[in-house]
Enzyme design. Structure first.
Site, PDB file in Angstrom:
ATOM      1  N   ASP A 164     -28.461  64.745 -71.908  1.00 39.35           N
ATOM      2  CA  ASP A 164     -27.452  64.025 -72.485  1.00 39.35           C
ATOM      3  C   ASP A 164     -27.826  62.423 -71.885  1.00 39.35           C
ATOM      4  O   ASP A 164     -27.227  61.645 -72.427  1.00 39.35           O
ATOM      5  CB  ASP A 164     -26.041  64.303 -71.859  1.00 39.35           C
ATOM      6  CG  ASP A 164     -25.175  64.745 -72.989  1.00 39.35           C
ATOM      7  OD1 ASP A 164     -25.640  64.728 -74.136  1.00 39.35           O
ATOM      8  OD2 ASP A 164     -24.028  65.384 -72.612  1.00 39.35           O
ATOM      9  N   LYS A 192     -23.670  72.536 -81.524  1.00 39.74           N
ATOM     10  CA  LYS A 192     -24.774  72.616 -80.890  1.00 39.74           C
ATOM     11  C   LYS A 192     -25.561  73.701 -80.469  1.00 39.74           C
ATOM     12  O   LYS A 192     -26.639  74.015 -80.725  1.00 39.74           O
ATOM     13  CB  LYS A 192     -24.508  71.796 -79.340  1.00 39.74           C
ATOM     14  CG  LYS A 192     -24.195  70.385 -79.271  1.00 39.74           C
ATOM     15  CD  LYS A 192     -23.290  69.938 -78.027  1.00 39.74           C
ATOM     16  CE  LYS A 192     -22.957  68.506 -78.486  1.00 39.74           C
ATOM     17  NZ  LYS A 192     -22.313  68.010 -77.527  1.00 39.74           N
ATOM     18  N   GLN A 229     -20.093  69.506 -71.573  1.00 34.70           N
ATOM     19  CA  GLN A 229     -19.194  68.784 -72.722  1.00 34.70           C
ATOM     20  C   GLN A 229     -18.003  68.066 -72.000  1.00 34.70           C
ATOM     21  O   GLN A 229     -17.277  68.628 -71.361  1.00 34.70           O
ATOM     22  CB  GLN A 229     -18.602  69.902 -73.493  1.00 34.70           C
ATOM     23  CG  GLN A 229     -17.991  69.255 -74.839  1.00 34.70           C
ATOM     24  CD  GLN A 229     -18.878  68.703 -75.796  1.00 34.70           C
ATOM     25  OE1 GLN A 229     -20.069  69.120 -76.167  1.00 34.70           O
ATOM     26  NE2 GLN A 229     -18.403  67.424 -76.038  1.00 34.70           N
TER      27      GLN A 229
END
Ligand code: NDP
Length: 298
Positions: free
Chosen positions: A122, A55, A99
């Protein structure tokens, strides 16, 4: 094997990343800063470290600012939420990604709830899930968003299609079903309690498999010409005959090829779309926060 049956997610994702990257300079000119994505990693899970590394690399390659926070396994929930609150208040941060999975002593729902929905790239915050459900503008989780892009690229209008989503997780199955409903598909959500899954799948024009069971969906479950999006990422055991640790999806790919109109491979299908959509969501968040119109065609 006819290559036009293979949906090349890797190539589509590369194109999307390119479109995002080429929109960044105009944002920098208008806002006087780069779009910024903060990624928070707790602990040293090897798979999470790989994801976070990819990422960061993709963010920098797109011309955006990457902020990385690596916290020890021992961090408390309160300390993690304090960091999230600092990132919420930081003007240079447009997107915040924590994460998952988090260590078991931390409630991931509480951490996600602490993220400013305007920076929730997200799309996991209940505000964004709710907006998606009621048809308002929302940040949509990256994997189902990527699946939808691949479907629309292949089929154009999805209106009236019978779509079956296998899996009902909050990060893939449920938002996928909402997106397909918004495209006017007739949507069935299947899960571990679904009876006669093969029969349910046989009626589908579109199948999105997000289960996490290697090659569970068999070729003869598929209607001729169906379009299959295989989200599953399953690593076969190194001892598994000739397969030897190979990555496979939730769909028996070789069998499926004889029936489908098109299918995403694993790897090289849905996987690359997830990071590309994360960059896309970050660019959109940056525009909204700066009071600018997000570029079209992303
Ligand atoms: P979850 O484990 O959260 O959800 C799996 C779903 O599959 C559940 O809803 C479960 O049903 C359902 N299921 C399990 N067994 C069966 C069965 N025998 N028949 C029908 N349905 C079943 O997984 P995720 O949604 O997080 O991920 C799914 C897959 O997608 C995984 O392989 C994961 O690695 C992959 N993935 C890939 C991504 C990418 O490409 N970037 C990103 C995210 C995930 P129930 O609810 O009843 O338990």
């Amino acid at each position: 094997m006819s290559s036009d049956k293979i949906i090349d997610g890797k190539a589509f994702a590369a194109g999307l990343r390119q479109r995002v990257a080429s929109a960044v300079p105009a944002f920098v000119k208008a806002a006087g800063r780069k779009p910024g994505l903060a990624v928070v990693l707790v602990g040293d899970d090897p798979a999470s470290q790989v994801y976070v590394g990819s990422k960061k690399k993709a963010t920098v390659e797109a011309g955006m600012e990457s902020f990385e926070y690596r916290l020890p396994d021992s961090v408390s929930q309160g300390e993690l939420i304090t960091l999230v609150e600092q990132l919420n208040a930081d003007d240079g941060v447009d997107g915040i990604l924590v994460q998952l999975p988090l260590p078991s002593h931390i409630d991931d729902k509480a951490v996600i709830a602490a993220i400013d929905p305007a920076k929730d790239v997200d799309g996991f915050h209940v505000v964004n899930a709710g907006r998606l459900a009621v048809g308002e503008d929302a940040f949509v989780p990256c994997t189902p968003l990527g699946c939808l892009m691949l479907l629309k690229d292949r089929l154009g209008d999805l209106s009236g299609k019978n779509a079956v989503v296998i899996g009902r997780s909050n990060i893939v199955g449920k938002p996928m079903a909402q997106l397909l409903l918004a495209e006017n598909c007739t949507v069935t959500i299947a899960h571990s309690r679904t009876e006669d899954l093969a029969d349910v799948v046989r009626r589908a024009d579109i199948i999105v498999a997000a289960v996490g069971r290697p090659e569970m969906v068999k070729g003869d479950w598929l209607k001729d010409g169906a379009i299959v999006i295989d989200v599953g990422i399953n690593r076969l055991a190194p001892t598994d005959g000739e397969h030897k640790g190979r990555l496979v999806g939730d769909v028996a790919f070789d069998e499926a090829l004889g029936h489908v109109g098109a299918i995403t491979p694993v790897p090289g299908g849905v996987g690359p779309m997830t990071i590309a959509c994360l960059l896309r969501n970050t660019l959109v968040a940056a525009h909204r926060r700066a009071g600018l119109l997000a570029p079209e065609g992303l």
